[in-house]
Design a protein around this motif. Structure first.
Motif, PDB file in Angstrom:
ATOM      1  N   GLY A   1       0.800  -1.213   0.000  1.00  0.00           N
ATOM      2  CA  GLY A   1       0.000   0.000   0.000  1.00  0.00           C
ATOM      3  C   GLY A   1       0.837   1.268   0.000  1.00  0.00           C
ATOM      4  O   GLY A   1       0.435   2.278   0.543  1.00  0.00           O
TER       5      GLY A   1
ATOM      6  N   ALA B   1      -3.748   4.433   1.248  1.00  0.00           N
ATOM      7  CA  ALA B   1      -3.111   3.626   0.199  1.00  0.00           C
ATOM      8  C   ALA B   1      -3.571   4.057  -1.188  1.00  0.00           C
ATOM      9  O   ALA B   1      -2.842   3.885  -2.160  1.00  0.00           O
TER      10      ALA B   1
ATOM     11  N   SER C   1      -4.157  -8.144  -1.805  1.00  0.00           N
ATOM     12  CA  SER C   1      -3.872  -6.850  -1.178  1.00  0.00           C
ATOM     13  C   SER C   1      -2.389  -6.638  -0.885  1.00  0.00           C
ATOM     14  O   SER C   1      -1.959  -5.527  -0.629  1.00  0.00           O
TER      15      SER C   1
ATOM     16  N   ASP D   1      -1.175  -6.460  -5.071  1.00  0.00           N
ATOM     17  CA  ASP D   1      -2.044  -5.599  -5.887  1.00  0.00           C
ATOM     18  C   ASP D   1      -1.858  -5.774  -7.382  1.00  0.00           C
ATOM     19  O   ASP D   1      -2.046  -4.821  -8.130  1.00  0.00           O
TER      20      ASP D   1
ATOM     21  N   ASN E   1      -0.880  -3.658   5.940  1.00  0.00           N
ATOM     22  CA  ASN E   1       0.248  -3.318   5.091  1.00  0.00           C
ATOM     23  C   ASN E   1       1.150  -2.321   5.800  1.00  0.00           C
ATOM     24  O   ASN E   1       1.916  -1.599   5.189  1.00  0.00           O
TER      25      ASN E   1
ATOM     26  N   GLN F   1      -7.490   1.093  -0.748  1.00  0.00           N
ATOM     27  CA  GLN F   1      -6.963  -0.248  -0.999  1.00  0.00           C
ATOM     28  C   GLN F   1      -7.956  -1.145  -1.732  1.00  0.00           C
ATOM     29  O   GLN F   1      -7.584  -1.905  -2.610  1.00  0.00           O
TER      30      GLN F   1
ATOM     31  N   GLN G   1      -5.909   2.130   4.931  1.00  0.00           N
ATOM     32  CA  GLN G   1      -6.475   1.595   3.684  1.00  0.00           C
ATOM     33  C   GLN G   1      -6.953   2.717   2.763  1.00  0.00           C
ATOM     34  O   GLN G   1      -6.992   2.556   1.554  1.00  0.00           O
TER      35      GLN G   1
END
Ligand SMILES: Cc1cc2nc3c(=O)[nH]c(=O)nc-3n(C[C@H](O)[C@H](O)[C@H](O)COP(=O)(O)OP(=O)(O)OC[C@H]3O[C@@H](n4cnc5c(N)ncnc54)[C@H](O)[C@@H]3O)c2cc1C
Ligand SMILES: Nc1ncnc2c1ncn2[C@@H]1O[C@H](COP(=O)(O)O)[C@@H](O)[C@H]1O
Lengths: 401, 264
Positions: free
Chosen positions: A211, A353, B121, B124, B14, A330, A350
């Motif tokens: 991310g 990202a 995720s 990606d 992440n 995300q 998220q």
């Protein structure tokens, strides 16, 4: 097992744990004072090899012999068209492709599939393509995965480009993955930086991972073409220069390549999509702080004044205040506008990202501790319902609208 | 019909950052979860089974602990799980991953529909789904937001595009990748939880799937990670507080400075 791509030399490892800290992927653990690499998590990035002060980690080079790539020439751009309109991402790829082609001393070419697309081919030349390979067939009027992938793979095998660039759009991502597998080429998704290594002439493809928390530079040294997808707004569009000249090369392909097991029955445009936010220069986004769907009108007004689009956090989308196609983050779209205005969005990781690479981020939030402020170029601690209408009114004046 | 759903175990967050002083990575929460998009693929495969009958097999390629995502899939209605795990798969990029998964699906034999999430995720890339379809020489519908019709040998799905959706018909077998809009994943039932505890999860290695070694793992991966670095930090900028009457004009001045003429 001696064939492992990376290994810890047990006799040399002192158990200092530097590698454990250095591993971005959590792939190294200590077992009885020795580092152990979990190969299924390891991406062979080499961070541990660099971090180890005792040369106790060894990475095996892949065994491929350096192939001769002298036949592979030119930088190709897949020209995405929709209903005969070349998509702006194509011009962005031509802008960046020009630089790469110049650095390599090679030509910049576009590959265009469709039917009756000669006008579009000329447009590509005004944007800097020196050669446009055109496959003009009724079967190619609308994008279909199989014929598009088969035709481009065939052209790639016949003409051997060195580099093939494609937009990271729905269509682009679908088709280029098939082309990469069909031609056995390496493919790097969502690059934000492309450059030619001056020594090896390999394409250095930089992309965000996790991310955007870290960046990775990827190479495809052993295969050609080198393939990358690029998101909207990462590169500048090639300027139009009507005096440019180039060749349009119409190519015949084997009819069998045009066969498709899928068929497009219809297309239904989304009603309230005024703008695809992935292409917008200005985005006004709303989150849970907007309170209710009607309040998004405030954001639409501001967007209209700026000539931009409206985005949203997942919380706003989940509440059914705005369709999913507006979601940034995300699990939504990644956007890279000139200005991103986040209204009533807390800025969870998220969400960040999807928007943290905007040139300028303005955040409006009541809560001075909202995480969105840690990425905001300008943060405003205040109520969106007071700030936004004023901002719209002031901008109207300033912009004379 | 036989449905196969490909699921990946990914880190929950992440949230990796580099400590600017020591230049080492700070990691939080390395808990693993089912890739969020794959939850929709699981749900859709179960719904399709409920609609037309048949069975659902979930497969994942990953370390032994990735078994957990298969059990999770079984708890919401998937019939079987197969773990594809071998040290030879280490260092796989999307080419090698899609080849390996395709080999597993070949071994399964009679498959009508393969479902994948839109993307994983952690990487990606959205490349593995179409990659599997190509290795198996199958048609695909990517970014599916709804399945309108399904019958023996034929499916009609809606593919989400940037500006609307397309209705696409495909012959079967076929591969689908699904987006979040397609459904609302269910929670595990008590019966499902029991089934998930009891399930035997077979492990398939490279040898079980008749793989070409040169297509596996590091050697089978055309892309190589060269370097990893932290992006230049994006620090917070100026914070404006106070009366909106004052703040807004200041903001406009700021905007003018930041993007001279960009909005004109
Ligand atoms: C796997 C996964 C994927 C996800 N993907 C995404 C994604 O793609 N995109 C995404 O956005 N999220 C995503 N999320 C969700 C994310 O974690 C957050 O829950 C979400 O972004 C929160 O949205 P929000 O900021 O609108 O809401 P909140 O976090 O509730 O924030 C609302 C903010 O509005 C402020 N506020 C309230 N009233 C006002 C007012 N009158 N004026 C000014 N400010 C006000 C509050 O102070 C608060 O900071 C994902 C989560 C998970 C687990
Ligand atoms: N290791 C894996 N095991 C099973 N399925 C996978 C794996 N990697 C990717 N996939 C599937 O492919 C989709 C796209 O992944 P990616 O191309 O990595 O973004 C995921 O949503 C999964 O459905």
């Amino acid at each position: 097992m001696s064939n492992d791509p990376i290994k810890v030399i047990d006799e040399t490892c002192v158990g200092c744990q530097l590698c454990v800290k250095a591993c971005p992927f959590g792939a190294i653990e200590m077992d009885d004072k020795l580092a152990v690499i979990d190969l299924t998590k390891c991406t062979l990035c080499g961070a541990c090899v660099t971090a180890c002060k005792f040369d106790a980690i060894e990475m095996r080079e892949s065994e491929k012999v350096q192939a001769d790539f002298s036949e592979y020439r030119d930088v190709w751009v897949f020209a995405e068209q929709d209903d005969d309109v070349i998509q702006s991402i194509t011009y962005e790829l031509l802008g960046e492709g020009r630089q790469l082609a110049d650095d390599l001393g090679m030509k910049l070419c576009a590959v265009l599939l469709g039917s009756n697309v000669s006008e579009q081919a000329s447009e590509l030349i005004t944007r800097g393509a020196e050669t446009v390979y055109v496959v003009d067939q009724p079967e190619l009027t609308h994008f279909q995965d199989e014929p598009y992938a088969a035709v481009i793979s065939d052209l790639v095998k016949r003409h051997k480009p060195n580099i093939l660039l494609c937009g990271a759009t729905t269509i682009g991502r679908s088709v280029i993955s098939r082309i990469a597998v069909e031609t056995g080429a390496g493919l790097t998704a969502d690059c934000t930086g492309l450059a030619i290594d001056p020594e090896t002439k390999n394409l250095m493809q930089t992309r965000p991972a996790f991310g955007g928390n870290i960046m990775a530079t990827i190479l495809t040294p052993d295969t050609r073409p080198q393939m990358s997808t690029v998101r909207h707004k990462v590169f500048k569009e090639a300027e139009v220069d009507a005096s440019r000249t180039g060749d349009v090369v119409a190519l015949e392909v084997d009819k069998a390549l045009l066969a498709s097991r899928t068929r497009r029955l219809s297309f239904v445009p989304e009603e309230d999509t005024i703008m695809n936010i992935a292409e917008a220069d200005f985005i006004i986004s709303g989150g849970r702080g907007m309170g209710k769907p009607e309040n998004f009108d405030l954001l639409h007004e501001l967007a209209e004044v700026l000539g931009g689009g409206v985005g949203a956090s997942r919380a706003a989308v989940d509440a059914d205040w705005i369709p999913y196609s507006h979601q940034v983050g995300q699990t939504g779209k990644t956007v890279c506008p000139k200005i991103y205005i986040a209204c009533g969005i807390s800025g969870q990781i998220q969400h960040l990202a999807g928007m943290s690479s905007a040139d300028v981020i303005i955040a409006i939030n009541k809560d001075p501790d909202a995480p969105i402020f840690s990425v905001a170029t300008v943060g405003i601690v205040g109520d969106v319902f007071e700030i936004v209408p004023k901002l719209t009114a002031e901008l109207r004046k300033v912009l004379g609208k | 019909m036989h449905f196969v759903v490909c699921i990946k175990q990914v880190p929950e967050k992440n949230d990796v950052k580099i400590n600017p002083e020591t230049n080492t990575l700070m990691r939080e929460g390395v808990e693993s979860i089912v890739n969020p998009f794959d939850a929709y693929a699981i749900e859709e495969s179960v719904r399709l089974k409920e609609r037309v009958g048949g069975k659902v097999t979930a497969i994942t390629m990953g370390p032994p602990q990735a078994e957990a995502v298969l059990r999770e899939a079984i708890s919401v209605g998937v019939d079987e799980g197969i773990l594809i795990s071998d040290r030879a798969f280490a260092g796989s990029d999307t080419f090698a991953t899609s080849y390996t998964l395709a080999q597993a699906i070949k071994k399964l034999g009679d498959v009508d529909i393969i479902l994948c999430g839109k993307q994983a995720s952690d990487g990606d890339t959205a490349q593995v789904g179409p990659g599997i379809a190509t290795h198996l020489d199958l048609p695909q519908i990517t970014y599916v937001r709804k399945i309108e019709e399904i019958e023996e040998g034929r499916i009609v799905g809606e593919r989400l595009l940037e500006t609307g959706y397309e209705v696409i018909e495909s012959s079967l077998p076929c591969l689908l990748t699904v987006v979040k809009e397609i459904n609302e994943p269910r929670l595990p039932s008590l019966k499902g939880k029991m089934a998930s505890k009891k399930a035997e999860i077979p492990v398939w290695t490279a040898a079980d799937m008749d793989c070409r070694p040169e297509y596996l793992g590091l050697d089978g991966s055309p892309t190589k990670v060269d370097t990893i670095f932290t992006p230049p930090p994006r620090g917070g900028g100026e914070i404006l507080t106070g009366d909106p009457e004052e703040i807004v004009p200041r903001l406009i001045e700021k905007l003018k400075e930041l993007v001279v003429g960009a909005a004109s």
